[in-house]
Design an enzyme around this catalytic site. Structure first.
Site, PDB file in Angstrom:
ATOM      1  N   TRP A 148      15.441 -14.999  30.329  1.00  0.00           N
ATOM      2  CA  TRP A 148      14.664 -13.792  30.003  1.00  0.00           C
ATOM      3  C   TRP A 148      14.435 -13.622  28.503  1.00  0.00           C
ATOM      4  CZ3 TRP A 148      17.923 -11.486  26.677  1.00  0.00           C
ATOM      5  CH2 TRP A 148      19.296 -11.725  26.841  1.00  0.00           C
ATOM      6  N   ASN A 149      15.163 -14.373  27.663  1.00  0.00           N
ATOM      7  CA  ASN A 149      15.183 -13.991  26.241  1.00  0.00           C
ATOM      8  C   ASN A 149      13.890 -14.296  25.492  1.00  0.00           C
ATOM      9  OD1 ASN A 149      15.688 -16.698  26.322  1.00  0.00           O
ATOM     10  ND2 ASN A 149      17.188 -16.684  24.675  1.00  0.00           N
ATOM     11  N   ARG A 157       6.972 -23.665  26.789  1.00  0.00           N
ATOM     12  CA  ARG A 157       7.579 -24.899  26.287  1.00  0.00           C
ATOM     13  C   ARG A 157       7.739 -25.934  27.404  1.00  0.00           C
ATOM     14  NH1 ARG A 157      12.646 -23.549  22.391  1.00  0.00           N
ATOM     15  NH2 ARG A 157      13.963 -24.172  24.105  1.00  0.00           N
ATOM     16  N   LYS A 172      10.311 -20.597  38.126  1.00  0.00           N
ATOM     17  CA  LYS A 172      11.133 -19.450  38.554  1.00  0.00           C
ATOM     18  C   LYS A 172      11.566 -18.709  37.294  1.00  0.00           C
ATOM     19  CE  LYS A 172      14.939 -18.122  38.889  1.00  0.00           C
ATOM     20  NZ  LYS A 172      15.088 -16.730  38.348  1.00  0.00           N
ATOM     21  N   PRO A 173      10.889 -17.576  36.980  1.00  0.00           N
ATOM     22  CA  PRO A 173      11.267 -16.829  35.773  1.00  0.00           C
ATOM     23  C   PRO A 173      12.520 -16.000  36.021  1.00  0.00           C
ATOM     24  CG  PRO A 173       9.468 -15.707  36.891  1.00  0.00           C
ATOM     25  CD  PRO A 173       9.776 -16.940  37.713  1.00  0.00           C
ATOM     26  N   ALA A 174      13.108 -15.480  34.949  1.00  0.00           N
ATOM     27  CA  ALA A 174      14.292 -14.626  35.085  1.00  0.00           C
ATOM     28  C   ALA A 174      13.862 -13.248  35.603  1.00  0.00           C
ATOM     29  CB  ALA A 174      14.992 -14.485  33.744  1.00  0.00           C
ATOM     30  N   GLY A 226      18.962 -22.049  30.352  1.00  0.00           N
ATOM     31  CA  GLY A 226      19.826 -20.916  30.666  1.00  0.00           C
ATOM     32  C   GLY A 226      21.249 -21.226  30.246  1.00  0.00           C
ATOM     33  N   SER A 227      22.186 -20.588  30.889  1.00  0.00           N
ATOM     34  CA  SER A 227      23.578 -20.735  30.464  1.00  0.00           C
ATOM     35  C   SER A 227      24.155 -22.082  30.908  1.00  0.00           C
ATOM     36  CB  SER A 227      24.404 -19.598  31.061  1.00  0.00           C
ATOM     37  OG  SER A 227      24.336 -19.671  32.463  1.00  0.00           O
ATOM     38  N   GLU A 248      18.354 -27.198  28.902  1.00  0.00           N
ATOM     39  CA  GLU A 248      18.519 -26.525  27.597  1.00  0.00           C
ATOM     40  C   GLU A 248      19.541 -25.431  27.860  1.00  0.00           C
ATOM     41  OE1 GLU A 248      17.252 -27.508  24.875  1.00  0.00           O
ATOM     42  OE2 GLU A 248      15.174 -28.162  25.105  1.00  0.00           O
ATOM     43  N   ARG A 276      17.227 -12.905  14.728  1.00  0.00           N
ATOM     44  CA  ARG A 276      16.004 -13.193  15.456  1.00  0.00           C
ATOM     45  C   ARG A 276      16.282 -12.953  16.931  1.00  0.00           C
ATOM     46  NH1 ARG A 276      14.298 -18.529  16.872  1.00  0.00           N
ATOM     47  NH2 ARG A 276      12.144 -18.456  17.554  1.00  0.00           N
ATOM     48  N   CYS A 282      19.629 -18.808  22.031  1.00  0.00           N
ATOM     49  CA  CYS A 282      20.583 -19.910  22.155  1.00  0.00           C
ATOM     50  C   CYS A 282      20.883 -20.514  20.789  1.00  0.00           C
ATOM     51  CB  CYS A 282      20.011 -20.966  23.085  1.00  0.00           C
ATOM     52  SG  CYS A 282      18.352 -21.461  22.601  1.00  0.00           S
ATOM     53  N   GLU A 379      29.441 -17.557  23.532  1.00  0.00           N
ATOM     54  CA  GLU A 379      28.134 -17.204  22.990  1.00  0.00           C
ATOM     55  C   GLU A 379      28.036 -15.680  22.934  1.00  0.00           C
ATOM     56  OE1 GLU A 379      25.127 -18.742  25.573  1.00  0.00           O
ATOM     57  OE2 GLU A 379      23.796 -19.171  23.898  1.00  0.00           O
TER      58      GLU A 379
HETATM   59  P1  NAP Z   1      21.347 -17.670  33.162  1.00  0.00           P
HETATM   60  O1  NAP Z   1      22.125 -16.558  33.726  1.00  0.00           O
HETATM   61  O2  NAP Z   1      21.944 -19.029  33.196  1.00  0.00           O
HETATM   62  O3  NAP Z   1      19.959 -17.662  33.936  1.00  0.00           O
HETATM   63  C1  NAP Z   1      18.879 -18.502  33.586  1.00  0.00           C
HETATM   64  C2  NAP Z   1      17.930 -18.623  34.759  1.00  0.00           C
HETATM   65  O4  NAP Z   1      18.601 -19.286  35.828  1.00  0.00           O
HETATM   66  C3  NAP Z   1      17.459 -17.272  35.328  1.00  0.00           C
HETATM   67  O5  NAP Z   1      16.133 -17.425  35.761  1.00  0.00           O
HETATM   68  C4  NAP Z   1      18.422 -17.076  36.488  1.00  0.00           C
HETATM   69  O6  NAP Z   1      17.943 -16.204  37.476  1.00  0.00           O
HETATM   70  C5  NAP Z   1      18.532 -18.499  37.013  1.00  0.00           C
HETATM   71  N1  NAP Z   1      19.738 -18.752  37.809  1.00  0.00           N
HETATM   72  C6  NAP Z   1      20.963 -18.230  37.654  1.00  0.00           C
HETATM   73  N2  NAP Z   1      21.804 -18.726  38.589  1.00  0.00           N
HETATM   74  C7  NAP Z   1      21.088 -19.583  39.345  1.00  0.00           C
HETATM   75  C8  NAP Z   1      21.378 -20.417  40.460  1.00  0.00           C
HETATM   76  N3  NAP Z   1      22.600 -20.476  41.005  1.00  0.00           N
HETATM   77  N4  NAP Z   1      20.381 -21.174  40.998  1.00  0.00           N
HETATM   78  C9  NAP Z   1      19.142 -21.123  40.447  1.00  0.00           C
HETATM   79  N5  NAP Z   1      18.802 -20.361  39.404  1.00  0.00           N
HETATM   80  C10 NAP Z   1      19.763 -19.601  38.850  1.00  0.00           C
HETATM   81  O7  NAP Z   1      20.944 -17.402  31.660  1.00  0.00           O
HETATM   82  P2  NAP Z   1      20.268 -16.106  31.026  1.00  0.00           P
HETATM   83  O8  NAP Z   1      21.300 -15.036  30.913  1.00  0.00           O
HETATM   84  O9  NAP Z   1      18.982 -15.780  31.719  1.00  0.00           O
HETATM   85  O10 NAP Z   1      19.870 -16.659  29.592  1.00  0.00           O
HETATM   86  C11 NAP Z   1      20.779 -16.745  28.566  1.00  0.00           C
HETATM   87  C12 NAP Z   1      21.321 -18.163  28.428  1.00  0.00           C
HETATM   88  O11 NAP Z   1      20.238 -19.071  28.261  1.00  0.00           O
HETATM   89  C13 NAP Z   1      22.184 -18.327  27.201  1.00  0.00           C
HETATM   90  O12 NAP Z   1      23.325 -19.089  27.510  1.00  0.00           O
HETATM   91  C14 NAP Z   1      21.283 -19.095  26.243  1.00  0.00           C
HETATM   92  O13 NAP Z   1      21.960 -19.847  25.289  1.00  0.00           O
HETATM   93  C15 NAP Z   1      20.515 -19.949  27.177  1.00  0.00           C
HETATM   94  N6  NAP Z   1      19.281 -20.397  26.540  1.00  0.00           N
HETATM   95  C16 NAP Z   1      19.213 -21.678  26.114  1.00  0.00           C
HETATM   96  C17 NAP Z   1      18.068 -22.119  25.466  1.00  0.00           C
HETATM   97  C18 NAP Z   1      17.985 -23.530  24.956  1.00  0.00           C
HETATM   98  O14 NAP Z   1      16.894 -23.944  24.640  1.00  0.00           O
HETATM   99  N7  NAP Z   1      19.084 -24.262  24.860  1.00  0.00           N
HETATM  100  C19 NAP Z   1      16.995 -21.254  25.269  1.00  0.00           C
HETATM  101  C20 NAP Z   1      17.099 -19.952  25.715  1.00  0.00           C
HETATM  102  C21 NAP Z   1      18.258 -19.535  26.357  1.00  0.00           C
HETATM  103  P3  NAP Z   1      18.906 -14.978  37.953  1.00  0.00           P
HETATM  104  O15 NAP Z   1      19.178 -14.191  36.723  1.00  0.00           O
HETATM  105  O16 NAP Z   1      18.123 -14.276  38.987  1.00  0.00           O
HETATM  106  O17 NAP Z   1      20.156 -15.557  38.512  1.00  0.00           O
END
Ligand code: NAP
Length: 480
Positions: A148-149, A157, A172-174, A226-227, A248, A276, A282, A379
């Site tokens: 979502w961030n 990207r 699949k967006p957040a 994501g995480s 990522e 920022r 991330c 984090e």
């Molecule tokens: P997240 O909780 O891991 O969720 C990311 C995405 O995955 C969401 O769309 C989420 O949907 C989905 N998701 C979660 N559990 C899932 C599962 N079991 N099966 C399929 N999809 C699933 O992360 P977030 O809180 O949205 O974002 C923050 C994290 O993203 C941080 O750790 C950040 O560092 C990382 N990030 C990394 C980068 C990079 O380029 N390295 C860039 C941006 C962000 P739901 O919320 O509905 O579960």
């Protein structure tokens, strides 16, 4: 209807009509109800993407590139409209949202230019009896899962290189911020992307929708941002079909200031690297390591700059720093600060959850953060600078690399030898050298260790969506 599912070029409700609410993080009030895809809807999206794959792969590269360029231009024309949407669902200030529109659109332009440069090679085999022809073709239907961030830049990207390479996709967006991604899909359709190439399935039940897709042999690629915890889960699921994956994941960026650094540049870099996206990035600086000789001055100057910021709703033009995404995220940030303070850290500014609506958290500077505090291992994803001091290069290098993450490191020094030594030795995919910002469509963005696999952007970004195929050609001499 851009609050629906986008499948085969049409907006539609979810099977059974389920929806989920999207909140405005500045007020905690509902912003919209969005269709919540079911597993059957997700499968319908994959059916469509699979059907569209062959004709999309055969579409001339120039045409694919022109669609991306047109979508870039439309985004730039509508910068204000998109910025407002990002701010309303994600919270950041309008100025930051405008910057995200430019940054996200930049990936569409960059990959539009890459679409016409997908090359191959031809060479003589080692023993001279054959010719080695190498071509590159689209990997096939992709599942792109985004956080979502950065609700415009994260999907852009991925969609940019997938479109350029000739892949179809299911996005699949957040659930916290699905509206911008839906609007982006609308722009791509308007720019001429054929029906079925891009399908978007917001859902309140991500795991139920993506798990059947990951088991389906027609899916050829997973790109997840994501995480790290969720990344591990998806990698395990992807093993079932030996699915090609790119990840990522999370970060824990060190921000290192040596005594020979230009302190003006270091403070400016810290403001960018820390604040920022309200710290919800991330690549946000997570651990500040400042040499003992300059730590007092650096901490005082950073505290003064951070405490002068205006915190408020992102839609207010006077706002520098918007709210965090939700109560869960705010409690996590507050918990990490409380834990550090209990372990002996001092609060120089901020550190208290304000009263009132919305998920605001003040810009916060902590000094004297002890080694081993949770805030240095997890984090933060919030506007908190946690500062420790160091004495030697070897000591700070050891501390900086003492994490399972390896996305980015920031380094401020005026000594060329030290800059190059440290850049080589930091176990990160990216280094910001005397600079608090590394995001750039023309550069390979990605991490080492548990921060990810693969790169987005740059010359190699499109490779993640291409398969190499080698054709061995017999080259025997005529026998008579
Ligand atoms: P997240 O909780 O891991 O969720 C990311 C995405 O995955 C969401 O769309 C989420 O949907 C989905 N998701 C979660 N559990 C899932 C599962 N079991 N099966 C399929 N999809 C699933 O992360 P977030 O809180 O949205 O974002 C923050 C994290 O993203 C941080 O750790 C950040 O560092 C990382 N990030 C990394 C980068 C990079 O380029 N390295 C860039 C941006 C962000 P739901 O919320 O509905 O579960």
């Amino acid at each position: 209807m851009d609050k629906g599912l986008f499948i085969d070029g049409k907006w539609r409700a979810a099977t059974g009509g389920a929806t989920f609410p999207v909140e405005n993080p500045a007020t905690g009030e509902p912003l919209a109800e969005v269709a919540s895809a079911t597993p059957a809807d997700a499968m319908a999206a994959l059916d469509t993407a699979s059907r569209a794959q062959a004709s999309w792969a055969a579409t001339p590269p120039r045409r694919r590139g022109e669609i991306l360029r047109r979508a870039h231009d439309l985004l730039i024309e509508r910068e204000d409209e998109f910025a407002l949407l990002i701010t309303r669902e994600m919270g950041k200030s309008l100025a930051e949202s405008r910057a995200e529109v430019g940054y996200g659109a930049g990936y569409l332009r960059w990959f539009g230019e890459e679409a016409v440069r997908i090359d191959g090679s031809w060479k003589v085999s080692e023993d001279g009896t054959a010719r080695v022809l190498v071509t590159r073709q689209p990997v096939g239907p992709c599942l792109l899962i985004t956080p979502w961030n950065a609700p415009l830049a994260m999907p852009a990207r991925k969609i940019g290189p997938a479109v350029a390479a000739g892949c179809t996709m299911v996005v699949k967006p957040a659930p916290q911020a699905p509206l911008t991604t839906a609007a982006l899909a609308g722009v791509l359709a308007e720019a001429g992307l054929p029906d079925g190439v891009l399908n978007v399935i917001p859902t309140a039940d991500a795991a139920a929708c993506t798990e059947p897709l990951l088991r389906d042999g027609r899916l050829r690629k997973l790109w997840f941002t994501g995480s790290t915890a969720v990344g591990r889960l998806l990698l395990a699921q992807a093993a079932g079909t030996v699915l090609r994956t790119s990840m990522e994941l999370g970060g824990n960026a060190p921000f290192i200031v040596f005594p020979d650094a230009d302190l003006d540049a270091a403070v400016e870099g810290a403001m960018t690297a820390k604040l920022r996206n309200i710290g919800e990035a991330c690549i946000a600086a997570n651990r500040f390591h400042v040499h003992a000789d300059v730590a007092g001055e650096f901490s005082a100057r950073l505290s003064a700059r951070m405490s002068a910021l205006t915190v408020g709703p992102g839609t207010d033009p006077a706002t520098d720093l918007g709210p965090l995404i939700d109560e869960r995220q705010r409690s996590k940030v507050a918990g990490l600060v409380d834990d550090a303070v209990a372990a002996g850290a001092q609060v120089r500014t901020g550190g208290r959850v304000p009263a009132g609506p919305g998920y605001f958290y003040p810009p916060t500077v902590l000094t004297g953060v002890p080694a081993g505090a949770r805030i240095g291992r997890e984090e933060i994803f919030g506007p908190v600078a946690a500062i420790r001091t160091f004495e030697t290069e070897a000591e700070v290098l050891r501390e900086a690399n003492d994490t399972e993450f390896g996305l980015v490191g920031y380094l401020f020094t005026g000594d060329l030898g030290r800059a190059l030594r440290m850049s080589e030795r930091l176990e990160t995919g990216m280094v910001g050298l005397n600079r608090g910002y590394v995001s750039d469509p023309s550069a390979p963005f990605g991490g080492m260790k548990q921060s990810g696999i693969g790169r987005e952007g740059g010359d190699s970004g499109i490779d993640e969506y291409l398969e190499q195929k080698y054709i061995a050609i017999d080259f025997a001499e005529e026998s008579r």
